[in-house]
Write a protein that holds these residues in place. Sequence first.
Motif, PDB file in Angstrom:
ATOM      1  N   ILE A  93       0.827  -1.021  -0.167  1.00  0.00           N
ATOM      2  CA  ILE A  93      -0.499  -0.376   0.104  1.00  0.00           C
ATOM      3  C   ILE A  93       0.762   1.041  -0.153  1.00  0.00           C
ATOM      4  CG2 ILE A  93      -0.059  -0.120   2.659  1.00  0.00           C
ATOM      5  CD1 ILE A  93      -3.461   0.841   1.707  1.00  0.00           C
ATOM      6  N   ASP A  94      -0.083   2.259  -0.396  1.00  0.00           N
ATOM      7  CA  ASP A  94       1.291   3.542  -0.856  1.00  0.00           C
ATOM      8  C   ASP A  94       0.770   4.488  -0.229  1.00  0.00           C
ATOM      9  OD1 ASP A  94       2.986   6.004  -1.375  1.00  0.00           O
ATOM     10  OD2 ASP A  94       2.082   5.890  -3.670  1.00  0.00           O
ATOM     11  N   LEU A  95       0.964   4.470   1.360  1.00  0.00           N
ATOM     12  CA  LEU A  95       0.084   5.784   2.602  1.00  0.00           C
ATOM     13  C   LEU A  95       0.041   6.838   1.991  1.00  0.00           C
ATOM     14  CD1 LEU A  95       1.588   4.965   6.082  1.00  0.00           C
ATOM     15  CD2 LEU A  95      -0.641   5.096   4.896  1.00  0.00           C
ATOM     16  N   ALA A  96       1.316   7.924   0.881  1.00  0.00           N
ATOM     17  CA  ALA A  96       1.428   8.598   0.250  1.00  0.00           C
ATOM     18  C   ALA A  96       0.493   9.048  -0.355  1.00  0.00           C
ATOM     19  CB  ALA A  96       2.905   9.337  -0.123  1.00  0.00           C
ATOM     20  N   GLU A  97      -0.380   7.991  -1.180  1.00  0.00           N
ATOM     21  CA  GLU A  97      -1.636   8.187  -1.864  1.00  0.00           C
ATOM     22  C   GLU A  97      -3.016   8.633  -1.229  1.00  0.00           C
ATOM     23  OE1 GLU A  97      -3.823   5.465  -5.225  1.00  0.00           O
ATOM     24  OE2 GLU A  97      -3.294   4.335  -3.533  1.00  0.00           O
ATOM     25  N   ILE A  98      -2.466   7.322  -0.386  1.00  0.00           N
ATOM     26  CA  ILE A  98      -3.611   8.560   0.355  1.00  0.00           C
ATOM     27  C   ILE A  98      -4.181   9.794   1.548  1.00  0.00           C
ATOM     28  CG2 ILE A  98      -5.045   7.182   3.122  1.00  0.00           C
ATOM     29  CD1 ILE A  98      -4.998   4.679   2.474  1.00  0.00           C
ATOM     30  N   LYS A  99      -2.148   9.457   2.100  1.00  0.00           N
ATOM     31  CA  LYS A  99      -2.424  10.665   1.998  1.00  0.00           C
ATOM     32  C   LYS A  99      -2.933  12.128   1.188  1.00  0.00           C
ATOM     33  CE  LYS A  99       0.513   9.424   6.041  1.00  0.00           C
ATOM     34  NZ  LYS A  99       1.989   9.477   6.530  1.00  0.00           N
TER      35      LYS A  99
END
Length: 689
Positions: free
Chosen positions: A179-185
């Motif tokens: 999962i790409d946390l930067a994408e969600i943030k």
Amino acid sequence: MEEWKLGNETDDANMVIDQKLRQYFDGRIVRKDLTKSIKEGANVPVYVLEFLLGQYCSSDDDEVIEKGVQNVKRILSDNFVRPDESQKVLSLLRERGSFTVIDRLTVKLNIKYDRYEADFSNLGIKNIPIAAEYVSQYDRLLCGGIWCIVQLDYEFCEEDKHNSPIQIRKVTPIQMPHIDLAEIKQGRKHFTKDEWITILLRSTGMEADKFTEREKWLLLARMLPLVENNFNLCELGPRSTGKSHLFKEISPNSILVSGGQTTVANLFYNMGTKTVGLVGLWDCVAFDEVAGITFKDKDGVQIMKDYMASGSFARGKEEKAASASMAFVGNINQSVDVLLKTSHLFEPFPDAMAYDTAFLDRMHCYVPGWEIPKYRPDFFTNDYGFITDYLAEFMREMRKEPWGDACDRYFRFGSNLNQRDTIAVRKMVSGFTKLLYPDGEFSRNDMEEILTYALEMRRRVKEQLKKIGGMEFYDVNFSYIDNETFEERFVSVPEQGGGKLIPEGMANPGTVYTISRAKSGMVGVYRLETQMLPGNGKFERTGLGSDREAKEATNTAFNYLKANGGGISRSISTTQKDYIINYQDLNGIGMTKSLALPTVIAIASAALNKPTLSSLAVLGEISISGAITKVDELANVLQVCLDSGAKKILLPITSAADLGTVPPDLMGAFSIIFYTSAQEAVFKALGVE
């Protein structure tokens, strides 16, 4: 007309959310009504099903969606391995030479042969070589495993009988491989707080529009154990309110222990196999039906207490650490009002836990399950939400980020919070902030909202501890202080009688509220809580610190009772009973010296086991000879009485002349009860004619 307009606004808001989701989270979302329709006929984990739907049905076109649903059904029908059909699938693989399966793969490194090997959960085969490229690409294969579509080949070689004839040709994850946390943030920045809450709740299958604002927050609180390490949550409430739904159906990272009975080996550490139990394998261990929790081992509750406090436990010669949170859910079989009057809110727990204050004090959060309505079919959403596995992995990754100090930017805690309270509240602040503001962008009002709910959830635990454990847990008036204005705001729990310092309803015998002036010159509210024990006439006081004048006033009260207690009632003994009184400064302005009369009333109330009148504030003071003294600045004092929730005022007759200085509307807010002596004050405070 009004209803139609409201419905239109809701539809418009939903369209905006759906458009934004497709724009910023394409391929990560799914229509939840599709999940429901297929889930009812396929015994497949929700997170597997939703991933497939996200791949094949991510469209607005009904025709494309229908075609996608048929594809998903066909894939599940043809390739999903049921454990009881594993031999049939292996036979097909052998006969055809190749076959595609859907199964959970777990990979480990075989150091002896320097190769990665896969275990298939439902197919039941182990140690199948797998290419290193898959492991580096999908690291979750090594961390508990993921569901995949796997193309298998079968080729038996007579000369090489030691190696498995089964080979892995291709692996396609059907859970989020990473999962790409930067994408969600980054994506979060495009949604308002209310829109984001709606998305989170729809991602768990619930329709946010069917719940009130407070109910939404309570549903979010259920997610805290999944986003926060070593978090202990309790939720008790009526049946059919979805208490265990999240832990069983939504997250692949939590396990629901049903039936209650467990062992230390299963939960913590198996000494025989030297393996860590459930707390080492899952992000959250949830116990369904807390009333049935039993340990076969005598030291089970003790080890659980150790783990809940520190995140570690000792077994044999080793100390082990784990990060799993614990959730305790169960049913309350009677109304909360009855339970609060007759017992306490932890009563459904087994006796080994329900009256163990050390165990209960480790609960960080108590969600009031009785406030969540029973689920109806229309409570489940048909709109878009995150694929369950995407939500679960977002929460899992956020566990690595500690955000407990997020509130320090704007607020600090009041004096009533001890170290355990502070840790609990910080964990909730951290959890809520990670769920709602993963990008770290929040305002003072946003944080105040989070802090208010966090303090309430912990105070609920503390209020029950006070009922069970008495004097040790009397600091329950939780508050927070604004760093700019220094204004202190108190947080109450609804079931304890609202936000007033003087609650409605009968207090316990020995509890007295008095309002008077502190040394600082400010008028404040003070609460006295009394315990009476068999003894020989000792009088202990807590909460006064080193305040000499306050102690002298309480000595005056006890000496008065020694001389005059028999005239009030023979039940008041200063020779065969011990009394302990806790004095609390509810406004945090410093202690008052006007404590003699309130102390006399508190001891009499405890000795006679008779509570004072409901919503009563005691005003006035007595001297060492028993003479009553009037109240200074009566109008100011009565204004504080009104603000604090008092409805009845016990007032010395000497203050009657000052009533003319009090505004009529302020006077009309109270029932005023006059007294001419300390003895009469006791009788009238207790409602004795």
